[in-house]
Design a protein around this motif. Structure first.
Motif, short mmCIF file in Angstrom:
data_model
loop_
_atom_site.label_atom_id
_atom_site.label_comp_id
_atom_site.label_asym_id
_atom_site.label_seq_id
_atom_site.Cartn_x
_atom_site.Cartn_y
_atom_site.Cartn_z
N UNK A 86 46.69 3.81 -34.29
CA UNK A 86 45.40 2.80 -34.28
C UNK A 86 45.36 1.67 -33.11
N UNK A 87 46.30 1.53 -32.42
CA UNK A 87 46.21 0.94 -31.03
C UNK A 87 45.86 1.94 -29.85
N UNK A 88 45.92 3.10 -29.89
CA UNK A 88 45.78 3.85 -28.84
C UNK A 88 44.11 3.94 -28.60
N UNK A 89 43.79 4.02 -27.38
CA UNK A 89 42.47 4.25 -26.92
C UNK A 89 41.96 5.83 -27.29
N UNK A 90 40.69 6.09 -27.03
CA UNK A 90 40.10 7.24 -27.59
C UNK A 90 40.96 8.67 -26.99
N UNK A 91 40.99 8.48 -25.83
CA UNK A 91 41.77 9.71 -24.98
C UNK A 91 43.25 9.83 -25.49
N UNK A 92 44.07 8.89 -25.68
CA UNK A 92 45.43 8.93 -26.07
C UNK A 92 45.29 9.33 -27.72
#
Length: 138
Positions: A86-92
């Motif tokens: 949930x803490x990842x940005x969209x690309x990750x």
């Protein structure tokens, strides 16, 4: 990013690869407990201790689920992975989905996302480390 021990890295990656299967296993385990397949009362009939009044079926299923070590471990692992993802940005997040959910090869992922090989492996390491932190392993 700090380096994490190889054994921890491999363990966390294994858990990431098994994420969708752990979700399925937890659901099946919850269903088994709810329907009395696991932790049924047949053992209680042989108990010599005083039997306490029982709560509702939902309460009993909840208590059995939380006292089941396998279910507790699955739930904690899934929650840790969910927090990290949930803490990842969209690309990750895309990388997580393509690598661990769809099990695509890193070359395919770099082409789909439009990143370099070095970026792929750096992001992979960041995902594993973030998950290891959420799991309390580092």
């Amino acid at each position: 990013m700090s380096q994490i021990e190889a054994a921890i890295y491999k363990f966390v990656e294994h858990e990431l690869y098994d994420y969708k299967y752990m979700r399925k296993d937890l659901k099946e385990l919850k269903d088994d407990i709810a329907f009395g397949i696991i932790g049924n009362t047949t053992y209680d009939n042989f108990s010599t201790t005083e039997k306490y009044s029982e709560g509702s079926g939902t309460e009993n299923a909840g208590i059995k689920l939380m006292s089941n070590k396998v279910a507790t471990r699955l739930l904690r692992t899934l929650e840790a992975i969910d927090r990290a993802v949930s803490r990842l940005d969209e690309e990750k997040g895309k990388l997580f989905n393509l690598k661990y959910m769809q099990r695509k090869h890193w070359k395919t992922i770099t082409l789909e996302i439009g990143i370099s090989r070095a970026t792929f492996f750096r992001w992979q390491d960041e995902i594993v480390e973030a998950t290891a932190k959420e799991m309390g392993l580092i």
